[in-house]
Every structure is written in C-alpha cells, then in structure tokens.
Design a protein around this motif. Sequence first.
Motif, PDB file in Angstrom:
ATOM      1  N   ASN A  40       0.874  -1.189  -0.086  1.00 27.53           N
ATOM      2  CA  ASN A  40      -0.125   0.144   0.026  1.00 27.53           C
ATOM      3  C   ASN A  40       1.032   1.114   0.195  1.00 27.53           C
ATOM      4  OD1 ASN A  40      -3.148  -0.847   0.162  1.00 27.53           O
ATOM      5  ND2 ASN A  40      -1.907  -2.034   1.888  1.00 27.53           N
ATOM      6  N   GLU A  41       0.336   2.319  -0.716  1.00 29.16           N
ATOM      7  CA  GLU A  41       0.996   3.776  -0.683  1.00 29.16           C
ATOM      8  C   GLU A  41       1.365   3.905   0.833  1.00 29.16           C
ATOM      9  OE1 GLU A  41      -0.093   6.621  -3.406  1.00 29.16           O
ATOM     10  OE2 GLU A  41      -1.045   4.756  -4.769  1.00 29.16           O
ATOM     11  N   GLY A  42       2.660   4.208   1.148  1.00 28.86           N
ATOM     12  CA  GLY A  42       2.700   4.851   2.408  1.00 28.86           C
ATOM     13  C   GLY A  42       3.223   3.696   3.665  1.00 28.86           C
ATOM     14  N   ASP A  43       3.329   2.420   2.996  1.00 27.71           N
ATOM     15  CA  ASP A  43       3.844   1.436   3.952  1.00 27.71           C
ATOM     16  C   ASP A  43       5.387   1.772   4.027  1.00 27.71           C
ATOM     17  OD1 ASP A  43       5.462  -0.105   1.972  1.00 27.71           O
ATOM     18  OD2 ASP A  43       3.842  -1.231   1.552  1.00 27.71           O
ATOM     19  N   THR A  44       6.079   1.058   4.887  1.00 31.80           N
ATOM     20  CA  THR A  44       7.534   1.576   5.447  1.00 31.80           C
ATOM     21  C   THR A  44       8.600   1.657   4.272  1.00 31.80           C
ATOM     22  OG1 THR A  44       7.909  -0.472   6.257  1.00 31.80           O
ATOM     23  CG2 THR A  44       7.075   1.143   7.980  1.00 31.80           C
ATOM     24  N   CYS A  45       8.307   0.884   3.308  1.00 33.14           N
ATOM     25  CA  CYS A  45       9.145   0.732   2.067  1.00 33.14           C
ATOM     26  C   CYS A  45       8.598   1.283   0.702  1.00 33.14           C
ATOM     27  CB  CYS A  45       9.603  -0.655   2.040  1.00 33.14           C
ATOM     28  SG  CYS A  45      10.730  -1.345   3.300  1.00 33.14           S
ATOM     29  N   TRP A  46       7.303   1.907   0.834  1.00 40.46           N
ATOM     30  CA  TRP A  46       6.855   2.172  -0.462  1.00 40.46           C
ATOM     31  C   TRP A  46       7.563   3.329  -1.275  1.00 40.46           C
ATOM     32  CZ3 TRP A  46       2.865   0.287  -3.465  1.00 40.46           C
ATOM     33  CH2 TRP A  46       2.221   0.855  -4.528  1.00 40.46           C
ATOM     34  N   PRO A  47       7.806   3.220  -2.375  1.00 43.55           N
ATOM     35  CA  PRO A  47       7.155   2.364  -3.477  1.00 43.55           C
ATOM     36  C   PRO A  47       8.654   1.276  -3.600  1.00 43.55           C
ATOM     37  CG  PRO A  47       8.306   4.051  -4.576  1.00 43.55           C
ATOM     38  CD  PRO A  47       8.088   4.563  -3.146  1.00 43.55           C
ATOM     39  N   GLY A  48       9.568   1.309  -2.845  1.00 39.78           N
ATOM     40  CA  GLY A  48      10.754   0.425  -2.990  1.00 39.78           C
ATOM     41  C   GLY A  48      10.234  -1.132  -2.319  1.00 39.78           C
ATOM     42  N   PRO A  49      11.206  -1.873  -2.891  1.00 40.64           N
ATOM     43  CA  PRO A  49      11.212  -3.407  -2.490  1.00 40.64           C
ATOM     44  C   PRO A  49      11.221  -3.513  -0.910  1.00 40.64           C
ATOM     45  CG  PRO A  49      13.192  -2.977  -3.204  1.00 40.64           C
ATOM     46  CD  PRO A  49      12.496  -1.697  -3.458  1.00 40.64           C
ATOM     47  N   ILE A  50      10.617  -4.606  -0.460  1.00 45.81           N
ATOM     48  CA  ILE A  50      10.805  -4.885   1.179  1.00 45.81           C
ATOM     49  C   ILE A  50      11.900  -5.681   1.580  1.00 45.81           C
ATOM     50  CG2 ILE A  50       8.077  -4.579   1.218  1.00 45.81           C
ATOM     51  CD1 ILE A  50       8.234  -7.904   1.690  1.00 45.81           C
ATOM     52  N   TRP A  51      12.738  -6.251   0.532  1.00 42.80           N
ATOM     53  CA  TRP A  51      13.811  -7.389   0.953  1.00 42.80           C
ATOM     54  C   TRP A  51      14.647  -6.316   1.593  1.00 42.80           C
ATOM     55  CZ3 TRP A  51      10.986 -10.969  -0.394  1.00 42.80           C
ATOM     56  CH2 TRP A  51      10.211 -10.900  -1.341  1.00 42.80           C
ATOM     57  N   GLY A  52      15.227  -7.222   2.659  1.00 42.29           N
ATOM     58  CA  GLY A  52      16.321  -6.803   3.544  1.00 42.29           C
ATOM     59  C   GLY A  52      15.869  -5.374   4.303  1.00 42.29           C
ATOM     60  N   HIS A  53      14.909  -4.959   4.437  1.00 40.95           N
ATOM     61  CA  HIS A  53      14.504  -3.867   5.411  1.00 40.95           C
ATOM     62  C   HIS A  53      14.074  -4.176   6.831  1.00 40.95           C
ATOM     63  CE1 HIS A  53      15.022  -0.969   2.037  1.00 40.95           C
ATOM     64  NE2 HIS A  53      14.807  -1.604   1.386  1.00 40.95           N
ATOM     65  N   GLY A  54      14.704  -3.638   7.736  1.00 42.86           N
ATOM     66  CA  GLY A  54      14.287  -3.817   9.069  1.00 42.86           C
ATOM     67  C   GLY A  54      14.119  -5.026   9.672  1.00 42.86           C
ATOM     68  N   THR A  55      13.614  -5.422  10.606  1.00 46.41           N
ATOM     69  CA  THR A  55      13.492  -6.721  11.430  1.00 46.41           C
ATOM     70  C   THR A  55      11.957  -7.168  11.263  1.00 46.41           C
ATOM     71  OG1 THR A  55      15.424  -6.011  12.842  1.00 46.41           O
ATOM     72  CG2 THR A  55      13.922  -8.028  13.478  1.00 46.41           C
ATOM     73  N   ALA A  56      11.844  -8.334  11.072  1.00 39.74           N
ATOM     74  CA  ALA A  56      10.524  -8.884  10.949  1.00 39.74           C
ATOM     75  C   ALA A  56       9.776  -8.851  12.357  1.00 39.74           C
ATOM     76  CB  ALA A  56      10.462 -10.454  11.086  1.00 39.74           C
TER      77      ALA A  56
END
Length: 138
Positions: A103-119
């Motif tokens: 969704n627009e505005g999620d923590t990585c939008w518009p980039g990929p989620i891979w390797g960002h932060g901790t689950a």
Amino acid sequence: MEDALETFRLDERLARDSELVTRLGLCELRLQNDSRWPWLVLVPQRNDVSELFELTPLDQAMLTFETNLVANALKDVTEATKINVGALGNIVRQLHVHIIARNEGDTCWPGPIWGHGTAVPYPAEEKKSFMQKISGAL
C-alpha cells in the motif's frame, strides 16, 4: 513408489519463518510471520527444485494458477494498492513464490521490502484471523 506429497521436505528457514495456511493442489500456502506486510508464500511440494523451469509443464501451469488464485484472494482481503509477486531464491534455494500486499505509505513504499528492518511477528489472534480470512477468500 512413495507419493511426492508424502515425502515433501520444506526448507528449514521457510518452516521457521512462516506458518502453513493450507495445501493447494501443488503448493503449500504459508503466511510469512512478519506483520509489517500481508505476505504469503507458495511452496511447490516438489523436492530438489529451485527454478521455475525445473517444474514439469503441468506443474508450471498449476503454479501460475495457484499464484493468481492466492494473489486475488490477498487483494480481496487486504484491498491493497498493489500485489507484488516474486520468486528470488538467492538465500533459500527451494523454489517458493512470495505474494505480498503493498500500500502507498507502507514503510518501504514504493521500493522493495527485501532486507529492510526486522520482522515483526504477528500476535497470535491477529495471525489466526488473517489466516482464516485468506482461507475463506480462496
């Protein structure tokens, strides 16, 4: 000859990081235990397969069908802006397909989620409720 589904071995990292939602015709449908994104994973129940092209033509067709089925269910349940689908396999070699609601505005939008932060693991009731919604949408 033993049935392939009875002898299927899930990669230990996939088993550790996700939970079984249901078994479809070809794949296990799993929920990635990271509540930052609605994130499902399809794992074809075939051993020693790491690439899409290593599946038989019938299994390739089934994987496409099941990917579309799950992506549509995820879109319906989450009303997401975009559904991302990807099969990377650089770390976990066992063939698996990620289906992620974005969704627009999620923590990585518009980039990929891979390797960002901790689950961020799901609280038990939230995980159970989401899994039931996905199952019901299938």
